[in-house]
Design an enzyme around this catalytic site. Structure first.
Site, PDB file in Angstrom:
ATOM      1  N   GLU A   1      74.100  54.412   1.503  1.00  0.00           N
ATOM      2  CA  GLU A   1      73.819  55.793   1.082  1.00  0.00           C
ATOM      3  C   GLU A   1      72.696  56.407   1.909  1.00  0.00           C
ATOM      4  O   GLU A   1      71.918  57.212   1.398  1.00  0.00           O
ATOM      5  CB  GLU A   1      73.424  55.857  -0.396  1.00  0.00           C
ATOM      6  CG  GLU A   1      74.568  56.057  -1.344  1.00  0.00           C
ATOM      7  CD  GLU A   1      75.491  57.174  -0.923  1.00  0.00           C
ATOM      8  OE1 GLU A   1      76.696  56.891  -0.855  1.00  0.00           O
ATOM      9  OE2 GLU A   1      75.064  58.309  -0.650  1.00  0.00           O
TER      10      GLU A   1
HETATM   11  C1  LIG Z   1      77.940  46.878   1.484  1.00  0.00           C
HETATM   12  C2  LIG Z   1      77.997  48.217   2.146  1.00  0.00           C
HETATM   13  C3  LIG Z   1      78.650  49.271   1.522  1.00  0.00           C
HETATM   14  C4  LIG Z   1      78.743  50.517   2.132  1.00  0.00           C
HETATM   15  N1  LIG Z   1      79.474  51.529   1.555  1.00  0.00           N
HETATM   16  C5  LIG Z   1      79.747  52.656   2.276  1.00  0.00           C
HETATM   17  C6  LIG Z   1      80.686  53.632   1.796  1.00  0.00           C
HETATM   18  O1  LIG Z   1      81.216  53.524   0.693  1.00  0.00           O
HETATM   19  N2  LIG Z   1      80.979  54.684   2.596  1.00  0.00           N
HETATM   20  C7  LIG Z   1      80.409  54.859   3.823  1.00  0.00           C
HETATM   21  O2  LIG Z   1      80.729  55.829   4.496  1.00  0.00           O
HETATM   22  N3  LIG Z   1      79.494  53.963   4.299  1.00  0.00           N
HETATM   23  C8  LIG Z   1      79.155  52.871   3.558  1.00  0.00           C
HETATM   24  N4  LIG Z   1      78.268  51.943   4.043  1.00  0.00           N
HETATM   25  C9  LIG Z   1      77.608  52.194   5.307  1.00  0.00           C
HETATM   26  C10 LIG Z   1      76.116  52.497   5.140  1.00  0.00           C
HETATM   27  O3  LIG Z   1      75.923  53.735   4.525  1.00  0.00           O
HETATM   28  C11 LIG Z   1      75.464  52.382   6.526  1.00  0.00           C
HETATM   29  O4  LIG Z   1      75.464  51.004   6.866  1.00  0.00           O
HETATM   30  C12 LIG Z   1      74.060  52.937   6.567  1.00  0.00           C
HETATM   31  O5  LIG Z   1      74.071  54.337   6.366  1.00  0.00           O
HETATM   32  C13 LIG Z   1      73.328  52.638   7.868  1.00  0.00           C
HETATM   33  O6  LIG Z   1      74.142  52.834   8.999  1.00  0.00           O
HETATM   34  P1  LIG Z   1      74.269  51.663  10.073  1.00  0.00           P
HETATM   35  O7  LIG Z   1      74.613  50.427   9.353  1.00  0.00           O
HETATM   36  O8  LIG Z   1      75.141  52.102  11.166  1.00  0.00           O
HETATM   37  O9  LIG Z   1      72.783  51.480  10.621  1.00  0.00           O
HETATM   38  P2  LIG Z   1      72.129  52.293  11.824  1.00  0.00           P
HETATM   39  O10 LIG Z   1      72.363  53.745  11.657  1.00  0.00           O
HETATM   40  O11 LIG Z   1      72.521  51.657  13.093  1.00  0.00           O
HETATM   41  O12 LIG Z   1      70.565  52.017  11.561  1.00  0.00           O
HETATM   42  C14 LIG Z   1      69.908  50.807  11.975  1.00  0.00           C
HETATM   43  C15 LIG Z   1      68.412  50.976  11.694  1.00  0.00           C
HETATM   44  O13 LIG Z   1      67.891  52.069  12.461  1.00  0.00           O
HETATM   45  C16 LIG Z   1      67.265  53.010  11.630  1.00  0.00           C
HETATM   46  N5  LIG Z   1      67.504  54.362  12.142  1.00  0.00           N
HETATM   47  C17 LIG Z   1      68.682  54.891  12.537  1.00  0.00           C
HETATM   48  N6  LIG Z   1      68.497  56.174  12.944  1.00  0.00           N
HETATM   49  C18 LIG Z   1      67.184  56.448  12.782  1.00  0.00           C
HETATM   50  C19 LIG Z   1      66.374  57.604  13.012  1.00  0.00           C
HETATM   51  N7  LIG Z   1      66.883  58.745  13.463  1.00  0.00           N
HETATM   52  N8  LIG Z   1      65.063  57.515  12.715  1.00  0.00           N
HETATM   53  C20 LIG Z   1      64.525  56.381  12.227  1.00  0.00           C
HETATM   54  N9  LIG Z   1      65.242  55.267  11.990  1.00  0.00           N
HETATM   55  C21 LIG Z   1      66.545  55.304  12.276  1.00  0.00           C
HETATM   56  C22 LIG Z   1      67.889  52.799  10.248  1.00  0.00           C
HETATM   57  O14 LIG Z   1      67.032  53.249   9.199  1.00  0.00           O
HETATM   58  C23 LIG Z   1      68.088  51.290  10.232  1.00  0.00           C
HETATM   59  O15 LIG Z   1      66.899  50.663   9.861  1.00  0.00           O
HETATM   60  C24 LIG Z   1      78.120  50.713   3.407  1.00  0.00           C
HETATM   61  C25 LIG Z   1      77.431  49.653   4.018  1.00  0.00           C
HETATM   62  C26 LIG Z   1      77.386  48.422   3.420  1.00  0.00           C
HETATM   63  C27 LIG Z   1      76.688  47.300   4.133  1.00  0.00           C
END
Ligand SMILES: Cc1cc2nc3c(=O)[nH]c(=O)nc-3n(C[C@H](O)[C@H](O)[C@H](O)COP(=O)(O)OP(=O)(O)OC[C@H]3O[C@@H](n4cnc5c(N)ncnc54)[C@H](O)[C@@H]3O)c2cc1C
Length: 586
Positions: A435
């Site tokens: 989220e």
């Molecule tokens: C169990 C599970 C259920 C999920 N359910 C859903 C769902 O129902 N629907 C859906 O669409 N998604 C879902 N997700 C996806 C989830 O919302 C994302 O994993 C999350 O938003 C982070 O994206 P990412 O994993 O690509 O991390 P990234 O975006 O790659 O982030 C990696 C790190 O970098 C940091 N970061 C990234 N950009 C910035 C910035 N601009 N400034 C500072 N820090 C930054 C982040 O805070 C994090 O610490 C789910 C994920 C999991 C693991």
């Protein structure tokens, strides 16, 4: 796992602290629907279903997990029958629109039921939470035909909802979404692409899953302005509402995870699937935000529910487990229950004082969402804007801290699966990540909500806090002064940001500390609001209840509120201490 919904605490918040019936009576849409008796009856029924039906599934669901068999997602034993009972009792549509079969209950009440669900089982709760969120998005932005066709089935729990945003290359940064939607002559769209990590993306609890998918039209502008939102059912729906053919929506795999193992986290492939636009072309993110405001609060409440469940387990264990001898309160005959030890008491008091303040913040946020929906006041809009990212991140960061503290109370037994407390630690961890990560929530709070317009949103909250704290009794004036000063300092520091050199880096490096400082200030305000209500209504409440509230408030101000200063000092530190080290030195 044993979990009992804290009904008395919940009723105290609605009735004594927030005097919810006054608000409900003043809003025509709610006056006919709900009064305090109805709310209490709903809390009682909610407690019954979560204590007796949902909580018993939690442990076995964790052991068994979900499986993908011949392209079908199978949930653990007992889930199907329990979900059916849960849905038939109307819980999925608790806050849904009455016009389409929802119960129309206020979010102030809904947040308390959400907490019960997460306290009983995180994985189970997610299926209905996503469905309620999808229904809300359709109710707010969908065309009338979509509302008529889909809302009654979602509220009744016969169909489920899912939120499809994330792709391998598009996580926090949704501008990189590649899923395509091609317009068709009949006004529908053909959606093609792959989404990952989709909670409840497929499962066997309902006969259909309704996906809300962010995708791009062929001629979409670049960036987040180019995203549109589509409703894509797993199985097509005929004109008469019956189920038709499969719709090119497939589950490619389910993830193997650290926790919430009974929640299906799916890779979903859309292969030329038929979809329908929700809201306006290229305004999908704005529409999705309606769902996200509620989902973010709901996911925050996952942190609270886990903290409460951890507290209950740790308290019961501390009253039984005998090790060491205490002085003063010790029983003096061999070993005493570990509750006599100062460090164990510290851990329990910490969990309780953070969880109870958090519950009050959940109700305040629910109240603001209700006022925004029914009154459209600018004050409510400011409060929702500030409180949603705060609640999501602060509840879940401190929720993990609380579950770890609960595990610590169990000593080595907390690390062993049988006691069940380690599951809470594993289950709550994801709530800091999905989220929108808590880092992203903090950037939203500081960068988009606090800093613009000379801190106008923060000033709205401060005005409310100062006004309400005027009635707190003289005994608590020192704490009132501390809270008022804390808010003044939050505003002052926000002002200082404008003069900093690299504003983007400064905000990014300081946002999480700013959010935590804000959290402690808001919890200070809410503790004073709670003790003021408990002391005012002490004739009506049990003396032990009032005494406990005063003790927790004193603990909070003595032992936890000082964290505010440490977080603010970090916020004020120059961004160079974070940004100067070259990448290759890490
Ligand atoms: C169990 C599970 C259920 C999920 N359910 C859903 C769902 O129902 N629907 C859906 O669409 N998604 C879902 N997700 C996806 C989830 O919302 C994302 O994993 C999350 O938003 C982070 O994206 P990412 O994993 O690509 O991390 P990234 O975006 O790659 O982030 C990696 C790190 O970098 C940091 N970061 C990234 N950009 C910035 C910035 N601009 N400034 C500072 N820090 C930054 C982040 O805070 C994090 O610490 C789910 C994920 C999991 C693991």
């Amino acid at each position: 796992m044993h979990y009992k919904a804290p009904i008395q605490e919940m009723q105290f918040l609605l009735d004594n602290v927030f005097q919810a019936s006054e608000l409900w009576q003043s809003l025509p849409a709610l006056a006919e629907m709900v009064d305090m008796d109805t709310a209490v009856a709903i809390l009682d029924e909610g407690a019954k279903i979560t204590n007796e039906l949902v909580a018993p599934l939690n442990r076995d669901g964790d052991e068994e997990g979900v499986r993908l068999v011949d392209g079908k997602v199978i949930t653990p034993k007992g889930y199907q029958a329990a979900y059916q009972t849960f849905a038939e009792s109307g819980w999925v549509g608790l806050s849904g629109e009455p016009e389409y079969g929802g119960m129309g209950m206020p979010k102030m009440l809904g947040v308390l039921f959400d907490e019960m669900c997460y306290g009983a089982s995180n994985a189970f709760a997610l299926y209905s939470s996503l469905t309620a969120g999808a229904a809300l998005c359709i109710a707010s932005h969908g065309a009338d035909e979509l509302k008529e066709r889909y809302l009654p089935m979602l509220y009744s729990g016969q169909w489920a909802g899912a939120m499809d945003m994330t792709e391998p290359q598009a996580g926090s940064d949704l501008r990189h979404i590649r899923t395509k939607a091609v317009p068709q002559e009949d006004g529908s769209y053909r959606v093609t692409g792959t989404k990952i990590f989709i909670t409840g993306g497929d499962h066997d609890l309902t006969e259909n899953v309704i996906h809300l998918v962010l995708a791009k039209l062929p001629d979409a502008p670049g960036g987040s302005r180019g995203l549109s939102l589509f409703l894509v059912p797993k199985i097509q729906v005929n004109d008469d509402g019956s189920l038709g053919e499969a719709n090119g929506v497939e589950c490619g795999s389910v993830e193997h995870k650290m926790g919430i193992k009974a929640s299906a986290t799916c890779v979903i492939n859309f292969n030329d699937a038929k979809g329908y636009l929700v809201g306006k072309v290229n305004r999908g993110l704005a529409a999705m935000f309606t769902m996200m405001n509620y989902e973010r609060l709901s996911i925050g409440i996952q942190g609270l529910g886990c903290a409460e469940a951890g507290y209950q387990m740790a308290r019961d264990y501390a009253l039984e487990r005998k090790q060491g001898q205490g002085s003063g309160q010790g029983l003096g005959n061999g070993s005493d229950p570990i509750i006599v030890h100062g460090d164990v008491r510290r851990m329990l008091l910490q969990i309780a004082s953070m969880t109870e303040a958090g519950r009050a913040l959940a109700v305040l946020t629910g109240e603001s969402l209700d006022k925004l929906k029914h009154e459209e006041s600018s004050e409510a809009a400011d409060l929702v804007g500030l409180l949603v990212p705060l609640a999501k991140a602060f509840f879940t960061d401190t929720g993990l801290e609380s579950t770890v503290a609960a595990q610590q109370v169990f000593g080595g037994h907390g690390y062993i699966r049988e006691t069940g407390v380690e599951q809470l630690v594993r289950d709550v961890r994801i709530a800091q990540i999905y989220e929108g990560t808590n880092g992203i929530q903090a950037l939203d709070l500081l960068g988009r909500k606090v800093l613009p317009k000379e801190g106008a949103m923060l000033k709205t909250l401060m005005q409310k806090v100062k006004q309400e704290l005027e009635v707190v009794s003289p005994e608590w004036q020192q704490q009132v002064a501390q809270v008022n000063q804390a808010f003044d300092r939050l505003l002052e520091v926000a002002g200082e940001f404008r003069s900093r050199d690299c504003l983007g880096d400064a905000i990014n490096a300081a946002a999480v500390d700013y959010l935590h400082a804000t959290g402690y200030a808001v919890y200070g305000y809410l503790w004073l609001k709670m003790v003021a209500a408990a002391e005012r209504d002490q004739q009506q409440l049990e003396p032990a209840f009032v005494q406990r509230k005063q003790a927790l408030a004193r603990f909070f101000f003595s032992r936890l509120f000082p964290r505010f200063d440490a977080h603010l000092a970090s916020v004020r530190a120059p961004e160079s201490c974070v940004m100067d080290l070259p990448h290759d030195q890490f």
